[in-house]
Design a protein around this motif. Structure first.
Motif, PDB file in Angstrom:
ATOM      1  N   ASP A  34       0.815  -1.219   0.000  1.00 36.67           N
ATOM      2  CA  ASP A  34       0.000   0.000   0.000  1.00 36.67           C
ATOM      3  C   ASP A  34       0.846   1.265   0.000  1.00 36.67           C
ATOM      4  O   ASP A  34       0.360   2.334  -0.383  1.00 36.67           O
ATOM      5  CB  ASP A  34      -0.930   0.021   1.226  1.00 36.67           C
ATOM      6  CG  ASP A  34      -1.946  -1.106   1.180  1.00 36.67           C
ATOM      7  OD1 ASP A  34      -2.270  -1.563   0.059  1.00 36.67           O
ATOM      8  OD2 ASP A  34      -2.392  -1.541   2.264  1.00 36.67           O
ATOM      9  N   ASN A  35       2.101   1.183   0.438  1.00 36.60           N
ATOM     10  CA  ASN A  35       2.935   2.381   0.537  1.00 36.60           C
ATOM     11  C   ASN A  35       4.261   2.215  -0.199  1.00 36.60           C
ATOM     12  O   ASN A  35       5.289   2.737   0.241  1.00 36.60           O
ATOM     13  CB  ASN A  35       3.187   2.719   2.001  1.00 36.60           C
ATOM     14  CG  ASN A  35       3.717   1.539   2.795  1.00 36.60           C
ATOM     15  OD1 ASN A  35       3.997   0.487   2.220  1.00 36.60           O
ATOM     16  ND2 ASN A  35       3.848   1.719   4.101  1.00 36.60           N
ATOM     17  N   LEU A  36       4.254   1.474  -1.304  1.00 37.77           N
ATOM     18  CA  LEU A  36       5.464   1.314  -2.098  1.00 37.77           C
ATOM     19  C   LEU A  36       5.585   2.448  -3.102  1.00 37.77           C
ATOM     20  O   LEU A  36       4.616   2.790  -3.791  1.00 37.77           O
ATOM     21  CB  LEU A  36       5.458  -0.031  -2.823  1.00 37.77           C
ATOM     22  CG  LEU A  36       5.456  -1.284  -1.921  1.00 37.77           C
ATOM     23  CD1 LEU A  36       5.518  -2.542  -2.775  1.00 37.77           C
ATOM     24  CD2 LEU A  36       6.615  -1.252  -0.944  1.00 37.77           C
ATOM     25  N   LEU A  37       6.787   3.025  -3.182  1.00 43.01           N
ATOM     26  CA  LEU A  37       7.004   4.166  -4.066  1.00 43.01           C
ATOM     27  C   LEU A  37       8.015   3.893  -5.167  1.00 43.01           C
ATOM     28  O   LEU A  37       8.022   4.603  -6.167  1.00 43.01           O
ATOM     29  CB  LEU A  37       7.483   5.379  -3.244  1.00 43.01           C
ATOM     30  CG  LEU A  37       6.533   5.844  -2.129  1.00 43.01           C
ATOM     31  CD1 LEU A  37       7.161   7.004  -1.370  1.00 43.01           C
ATOM     32  CD2 LEU A  37       5.180   6.255  -2.701  1.00 43.01           C
ATOM     33  N   SER A  38       8.871   2.910  -5.010  1.00 34.20           N
ATOM     34  CA  SER A  38       9.919   2.645  -5.992  1.00 34.20           C
ATOM     35  C   SER A  38      10.166   1.146  -6.077  1.00 34.20           C
ATOM     36  O   SER A  38       9.636   0.354  -5.294  1.00 34.20           O
ATOM     37  CB  SER A  38      11.216   3.384  -5.628  1.00 34.20           C
ATOM     38  OG  SER A  38      11.715   2.906  -4.396  1.00 34.20           O
ATOM     39  N   SER A  39      11.013   0.773  -7.053  1.00 34.91           N
ATOM     40  CA  SER A  39      11.362  -0.644  -7.197  1.00 34.91           C
ATOM     41  C   SER A  39      12.197  -1.131  -6.026  1.00 34.91           C
ATOM     42  O   SER A  39      12.158  -2.308  -5.670  1.00 34.91           O
ATOM     43  CB  SER A  39      12.125  -0.853  -8.509  1.00 34.91           C
ATOM     44  OG  SER A  39      13.309  -0.062  -8.530  1.00 34.91           O
ATOM     45  N   GLY A  40      12.958  -0.216  -5.406  1.00 33.11           N
ATOM     46  CA  GLY A  40      13.722  -0.601  -4.230  1.00 33.11           C
ATOM     47  C   GLY A  40      12.831  -1.008  -3.071  1.00 33.11           C
ATOM     48  O   GLY A  40      13.188  -1.887  -2.285  1.00 33.11           O
ATOM     49  N   ASP A  41      11.671  -0.362  -2.955  1.00 36.85           N
ATOM     50  CA  ASP A  41      10.721  -0.758  -1.915  1.00 36.85           C
ATOM     51  C   ASP A  41      10.195  -2.161  -2.163  1.00 36.85           C
ATOM     52  O   ASP A  41       9.960  -2.925  -1.217  1.00 36.85           O
ATOM     53  CB  ASP A  41       9.562   0.234  -1.859  1.00 36.85           C
ATOM     54  CG  ASP A  41      10.001   1.613  -1.412  1.00 36.85           C
ATOM     55  OD1 ASP A  41      11.038   1.700  -0.729  1.00 36.85           O
ATOM     56  OD2 ASP A  41       9.322   2.599  -1.753  1.00 36.85           O
ATOM     57  N   TYR A  42       9.984  -2.507  -3.430  1.00 38.21           N
ATOM     58  CA  TYR A  42       9.565  -3.872  -3.755  1.00 38.21           C
ATOM     59  C   TYR A  42      10.654  -4.882  -3.386  1.00 38.21           C
ATOM     60  O   TYR A  42      10.351  -5.988  -2.910  1.00 38.21           O
ATOM     61  CB  TYR A  42       9.232  -3.982  -5.239  1.00 38.21           C
ATOM     62  CG  TYR A  42       7.767  -3.836  -5.551  1.00 38.21           C
ATOM     63  CD1 TYR A  42       6.864  -4.851  -5.230  1.00 38.21           C
ATOM     64  CD2 TYR A  42       7.275  -2.696  -6.153  1.00 38.21           C
ATOM     65  CE1 TYR A  42       5.520  -4.722  -5.504  1.00 38.21           C
ATOM     66  CE2 TYR A  42       5.925  -2.550  -6.436  1.00 38.21           C
ATOM     67  CZ  TYR A  42       5.056  -3.573  -6.110  1.00 38.21           C
ATOM     68  OH  TYR A  42       3.711  -3.442  -6.379  1.00 38.21           O
ATOM     69  N   ASP A  43      11.909  -4.504  -3.605  1.00 40.29           N
ATOM     70  CA  ASP A  43      13.007  -5.405  -3.232  1.00 40.29           C
ATOM     71  C   ASP A  43      13.013  -5.670  -1.735  1.00 40.29           C
ATOM     72  O   ASP A  43      13.198  -6.810  -1.294  1.00 40.29           O
ATOM     73  CB  ASP A  43      14.342  -4.796  -3.665  1.00 40.29           C
ATOM     74  CG  ASP A  43      14.472  -4.685  -5.175  1.00 40.29           C
ATOM     75  OD1 ASP A  43      13.774  -5.441  -5.884  1.00 40.29           O
ATOM     76  OD2 ASP A  43      15.257  -3.838  -5.652  1.00 40.29           O
ATOM     77  N   ASN A  44      12.819  -4.619  -0.938  1.00 39.29           N
ATOM     78  CA  ASN A  44      12.794  -4.797   0.517  1.00 39.29           C
ATOM     79  C   ASN A  44      11.608  -5.652   0.952  1.00 39.29           C
ATOM     80  O   ASN A  44      11.729  -6.478   1.867  1.00 39.29           O
ATOM     81  CB  ASN A  44      12.737  -3.431   1.198  1.00 39.29           C
ATOM     82  CG  ASN A  44      13.988  -2.605   0.947  1.00 39.29           C
ATOM     83  OD1 ASN A  44      15.080  -3.154   0.752  1.00 39.29           O
ATOM     84  ND2 ASN A  44      13.842  -1.296   0.958  1.00 39.29           N
TER      85      ASN A  44
END
Length: 248
Positions: A34-44
């Motif tokens: 719900d609070n992902l802003l970038s591809s790096g957030d998806y990686d985490n």
């Protein structure tokens, strides 16, 4: 015909109590789509899912197809967790090397984020595994009201309420609960106890022997051994009785 889930009595665990503590480093970090802003957030987020289910994922353990579907919005986080629990890595590392009771305990900890309440709950879920299979058991956990209320479709499961009111923290599941059952740990030959050749101890300065103390000479006396005369070997066969008896 599948047997319905047996009833068990929930216990008052730390995860069932609403917390009012101040957030700190011990608080679990919530990963949600719900609070992902970038591809790096998806990686985490993906890494946190691997840590929760696998504890650690090597390059050969990663599910690239599921990761691609999650990044493209084709599946939810709950579907991603379902895929990890039914993957070959989880099957070979947990399901094939544990009894149904131990496997049920692992899945409750990893999926619901809490310990099992008692032995009755482990028995109840093990019956589900025996009747519905591994996939049916995982689906029942992910479709349960407890999972949906705490994690929903978009939050990665985590160990709930680790911080205790006293300030201490509960031991993480991956540390206190071994991956293998006791039978398979013995079969695989670990853990193996290692013993030191010599036992070392510490004696305070005030208790150490001073100059002139007989304890300082104990080692030297023991090293000398028996230096006295050897005891004589007397036998009745080597005694001359006639010469030893005086004449009368």
């Amino acid at each position: 015909m599948s047997i319905p889930l047996l009833e068990y009595t929930p216990s008052s665990q730390n995860s069932r109590v609403r917390g009012y503590e101040v957030p700190s480093d011990e608080q679990p970090r919530v990963f949600s789509t719900d609070n992902l802003l970038s591809s790096g957030d998806y990686d985490n987020l993906i890494e946190s899912a691997y840590r929760q289910i696998f504890f650690h994922a090597f390059a050969s353990d990663r599910e690239k197809f599921l990761e691609s579907q999650l990044r493209n919005g084709q599946i939810t986080v709950r579907d991603f967790i379902r895929g990890l629990c039914l993957s070959n890595t989880f099957t070979n590392s947990f399901y094939n090397l544990n009894s149904n009771y131990k496997f049920a305990e692992h899945c409750v900890q990893k999926i619901l984020g809490r310990d099992v309440y008692n032995e009755a709950e482990k028995i109840a879920w093990s019956i589900v595994i025996a009747t519905k299979g591994r996939a049916g058991f995982v689906n029942d956990l992910l479709n349960s009201d407890e999972y949906l209320e705490n994690f929903g479709d978009n939050i990665v499961p985590f160990q709930r309420r680790r911080v205790l009111p006293s300030g201490a923290s509960e031991v993480p599941f991956n540390i206190k609960n071994p991956r293998y059952d006791a039978y398979y740990r013995r079969k695989l030959g670990f853990p193996k106890a290692s013993w030191q050749a010599a036992v070392r101890g510490y004696k305070p300065q005030e208790k150490q022997p001073k100059a002139g103390d007989p304890a300082l000479f104990a080692g030297m006396a023991k090293s000398l051994g028996n230096i006295g005369n050897q005891p004589q070997s007397i036998s009745p066969y080597n005694i001359d009785y006639q010469n030893l008896v005086p004449r009368r």
